[in-house]
Design a protein around this motif. Structure first.
Motif, PDB file in Angstrom:
ATOM      1  N   LYS A  67      20.691  -5.218  -3.368  1.00 24.91           N
ATOM      2  CA  LYS A  67      20.962  -3.911  -2.764  1.00 24.91           C
ATOM      3  C   LYS A  67      22.458  -3.631  -2.661  1.00 24.91           C
ATOM      4  O   LYS A  67      22.889  -2.504  -2.822  1.00 24.91           O
ATOM      5  CB  LYS A  67      20.299  -3.804  -1.387  1.00 24.91           C
ATOM      6  CG  LYS A  67      18.785  -3.791  -1.455  1.00 24.91           C
ATOM      7  CD  LYS A  67      18.252  -2.607  -2.259  1.00 24.91           C
ATOM      8  CE  LYS A  67      16.745  -2.603  -2.379  1.00 24.91           C
ATOM      9  NZ  LYS A  67      16.200  -3.570  -3.349  1.00 24.91           N
ATOM     10  N   TRP A  72      10.034  -0.171   5.803  1.00 23.45           N
ATOM     11  CA  TRP A  72      10.533  -1.549   5.640  1.00 23.45           C
ATOM     12  C   TRP A  72      11.490  -1.655   4.454  1.00 23.45           C
ATOM     13  O   TRP A  72      11.689  -2.728   3.890  1.00 23.45           O
ATOM     14  CB  TRP A  72       9.366  -2.532   5.475  1.00 23.45           C
ATOM     15  CG  TRP A  72       8.577  -2.667   6.729  1.00 23.45           C
ATOM     16  CD1 TRP A  72       7.372  -2.087   7.017  1.00 23.45           C
ATOM     17  CD2 TRP A  72       8.940  -3.405   7.904  1.00 23.45           C
ATOM     18  NE1 TRP A  72       6.970  -2.414   8.289  1.00 23.45           N
ATOM     19  CE2 TRP A  72       7.909  -3.232   8.847  1.00 23.45           C
ATOM     20  CE3 TRP A  72      10.048  -4.195   8.246  1.00 23.45           C
ATOM     21  CZ2 TRP A  72       7.940  -3.811  10.116  1.00 23.45           C
ATOM     22  CZ3 TRP A  72      10.081  -4.777   9.507  1.00 23.45           C
ATOM     23  CH2 TRP A  72       9.026  -4.583  10.430  1.00 23.45           C
ATOM     24  N   SER A  73      12.096  -0.554   4.094  1.00 17.53           N
ATOM     25  CA  SER A  73      12.924  -0.510   2.886  1.00 17.53           C
ATOM     26  C   SER A  73      14.203  -1.340   3.001  1.00 17.53           C
ATOM     27  O   SER A  73      15.035  -1.127   3.886  1.00 17.53           O
ATOM     28  CB  SER A  73      13.273   0.949   2.600  1.00 17.53           C
ATOM     29  OG  SER A  73      14.358   1.027   1.712  1.00 17.53           O
ATOM     30  N   ASN A  74      14.365  -2.284   2.076  1.00 16.01           N
ATOM     31  CA  ASN A  74      15.608  -3.056   2.001  1.00 16.01           C
ATOM     32  C   ASN A  74      16.774  -2.132   1.658  1.00 16.01           C
ATOM     33  O   ASN A  74      17.907  -2.362   2.075  1.00 16.01           O
ATOM     34  CB  ASN A  74      15.508  -4.147   0.935  1.00 16.01           C
ATOM     35  CG  ASN A  74      14.454  -5.185   1.272  1.00 16.01           C
ATOM     36  OD1 ASN A  74      14.256  -5.514   2.435  1.00 16.01           O
ATOM     37  ND2 ASN A  74      13.763  -5.686   0.257  1.00 16.01           N
ATOM     38  N   HIS A  75      16.478  -1.113   0.868  1.00 17.97           N
ATOM     39  CA  HIS A  75      17.508  -0.165   0.448  1.00 17.97           C
ATOM     40  C   HIS A  75      18.037   0.643   1.644  1.00 17.97           C
ATOM     41  O   HIS A  75      19.247   0.868   1.771  1.00 17.97           O
ATOM     42  CB  HIS A  75      16.907   0.760  -0.620  1.00 17.97           C
ATOM     43  CG  HIS A  75      17.765   1.932  -0.983  1.00 17.97           C
ATOM     44  ND1 HIS A  75      18.987   1.789  -1.608  1.00 17.97           N
ATOM     45  CD2 HIS A  75      17.578   3.260  -0.802  1.00 17.97           C
ATOM     46  CE1 HIS A  75      19.519   2.998  -1.794  1.00 17.97           C
ATOM     47  NE2 HIS A  75      18.685   3.900  -1.320  1.00 17.97           N
ATOM     48  N   GLU A 106      15.956   7.166  -4.212  1.00 21.83           N
ATOM     49  CA  GLU A 106      15.175   6.102  -3.586  1.00 21.83           C
ATOM     50  C   GLU A 106      15.426   4.788  -4.349  1.00 21.83           C
ATOM     51  O   GLU A 106      15.393   4.766  -5.580  1.00 21.83           O
ATOM     52  CB  GLU A 106      13.693   6.477  -3.665  1.00 21.83           C
ATOM     53  CG  GLU A 106      12.771   5.503  -2.980  1.00 21.83           C
ATOM     54  CD  GLU A 106      11.337   6.028  -2.959  1.00 21.83           C
ATOM     55  OE1 GLU A 106      10.990   6.863  -3.819  1.00 21.83           O
ATOM     56  OE2 GLU A 106      10.580   5.609  -2.069  1.00 21.83           O
ATOM     57  N   GLY A 107      15.706   3.735  -3.611  1.00 21.01           N
ATOM     58  CA  GLY A 107      15.911   2.436  -4.247  1.00 21.01           C
ATOM     59  C   GLY A 107      17.204   2.336  -5.044  1.00 21.01           C
ATOM     60  O   GLY A 107      17.450   1.345  -5.721  1.00 21.01           O
ATOM     61  N   GLY A 157      12.869  -7.913   5.122  1.00 20.57           N
ATOM     62  CA  GLY A 157      11.540  -7.296   5.107  1.00 20.57           C
ATOM     63  C   GLY A 157      10.442  -8.224   5.612  1.00 20.57           C
ATOM     64  O   GLY A 157       9.369  -7.771   6.021  1.00 20.57           O
ATOM     65  N   GLY A 167      13.596   6.340   1.709  1.00 20.61           N
ATOM     66  CA  GLY A 167      12.924   5.042   1.742  1.00 20.61           C
ATOM     67  C   GLY A 167      11.790   4.980   2.751  1.00 20.61           C
ATOM     68  O   GLY A 167      11.588   5.908   3.540  1.00 20.61           O
ATOM     69  N   GLY A 168      11.084   3.871   2.723  1.00 15.21           N
ATOM     70  CA  GLY A 168       9.976   3.638   3.645  1.00 15.21           C
ATOM     71  C   GLY A 168      10.426   2.838   4.857  1.00 15.21           C
ATOM     72  O   GLY A 168      11.595   2.464   4.977  1.00 15.21           O
ATOM     73  N   THR A 218      13.358  -2.834  10.637  1.00 15.39           N
ATOM     74  CA  THR A 218      14.287  -2.296   9.639  1.00 15.39           C
ATOM     75  C   THR A 218      14.874  -0.958  10.103  1.00 15.39           C
ATOM     76  O   THR A 218      16.081  -0.742  10.029  1.00 15.39           O
ATOM     77  CB  THR A 218      13.543  -2.079   8.305  1.00 15.39           C
ATOM     78  OG1 THR A 218      12.962  -3.324   7.898  1.00 15.39           O
ATOM     79  CG2 THR A 218      14.474  -1.561   7.218  1.00 15.39           C
TER      80      THR A 218
END
Ligand SMILES: *Cc1c(COP(=O)(O)O)cnc(C)c1O
Length: 308
Positions: free
Chosen positions: A54, A80-83, A150-151, A297, A77-78, A113
């Motif tokens: 990331k 739990w998104s690492n991004h 996204e991402g 995550g 993002g969602g 997150t």
């Protein structure tokens, strides 16, 4: 030994511990029995939040946003998104405001997150799953913000991801490079930076994402580069983590002191083992797995399910 590697000319942007990146050799019967070597590039170690791929993906977006004098960087993002986690933290350290468009209604108990992203100063905008699909709508509403897909999908993210391989000693000795795939941005960077004799294999964390190959091809510098995506190790779909996967991740941790994440790297390591056992790697192959991070995550799991 441990010579300072050129950290991409942006070492001063964020005090990441790039010297913490190591190449961990995995010793196991399932490898030696087939004369295979496996090393894991531990990108998870550079930072607990801006971890793994990331950072590589987001850094040039930050630079571009500053160059364009944008005061806010926005992305999607969602829960739990690492991004989202990485962008929020990188924005805070780098000194640019961040906005996260979050998929789904605001939960009563936000994920760890999202709590972390908020603590890092990210403004969270919760939108319905329906509204989330129309990304262009948000972009049109705030044209002065610097928008990141996204991402981190895109050329700029790929450019950063290509630098991952500059942290590998003796890169030319590897025959295969294996990495997890979400949007494919990291894999495109790896393909762009790989050497001609190397086979780059992506393990999709999603079920039947048939657009993936094309999304990756759009990001390649040399359009004739060859790569392959394996779609067989999704474990039921994106974010799905059946007991078998959790047990596998715990076993790997006990045997190799290698912590993996449930969305990406756990599935990738599992895939390498399965493919090795199926004889998919010629004897003598030397495989490099990219540990792309994502450990934050794992906090979505109930406590004590994982051994680390
Ligand atoms: C985001 C992520 C990926 C996927 O990267 P893409 O560039 O979107 O394909 C892989 N591994 C981890 C740990 C990630 O957080």
């Amino acid at each position: 030994l441990n010579e300072p590697k050129k950290f991409l000319g942006v070492a001063k942007m964020i005090p990441l511990d790039q010297y913490a990146i190591t190449t961990q050799n995995i010793s196991a019967d399932w490898l030696s029995a087939r004369q295979l070597q496996l090393d894991v590039l531990r990108l998870d170690k550079i930072h607990p939040v801006i971890s793994g791929n990331k950072w590589f993906k987001v850094k040039y977006y930050l630079q571009k946003a500053k160059a364009e004098r944008a005061t806010t960087l926005a992305t999607f993002g969602g829960a739990w998104s690492n991004h989202i986690a990485a962008t929020a933290h990188a924005g805070k350290v780098f000194g640019i405001s961040t906005v996260g468009i979050i998929r789904g209604e605001e939960p009563a108990n936000p994920s760890i997150t999202l709590q972390q992203a908020k603590a890092d100063g990210m403004q969270l905008m919760f939108v319905s799953r329906q509204a989330y699909r129309d990304k262009q709508h948000f972009i049109q509403q705030h044209p002065s913000w610097y928008w990141v897909n996204e991402g981190g999908y895109g050329q700029t993210g790929t450019q950063g991801a290509a630098e991952i391989l500059s942290f590998v000693d003796d890169l030319e000795t590897y025959t295969h490079i294996v990495a997890a795939v979400g949007t494919g941005t990291m894999l495109a960077g790896l393909i762009n930076a790989s050497l001609n004799h190397q086979q780059v294999i992506g393990i999709s964390s999603m079920k039947g994402n048939i657009d993936l190959e094309e999304s990756i091809r759009l990001l390649l510098v040399n359009k004739s580069s060859s790569f392959s995506i394996n779609h067989d190790f999704h474990f039921g779909g994106y974010g799905k983590h059946p007991t078998g996967l959790i047990e596998f991740i715990n076993a790997v941790y006990h045997q190799h002191a290698l912590p993996l994440d449930i969305v990406y790297t756990g599935k990738t390591f599992f895939a390498i083992k399965q493919l090795a056992e199926a004889g998919d790697f010629r004897p003598g192959s030397k495989i490099l797995m990219i540990h792309s991070g994502g450990l934050q995550g794992n906090k979505s799991l109930p406590a004590q399910l994982l051994a680390f």
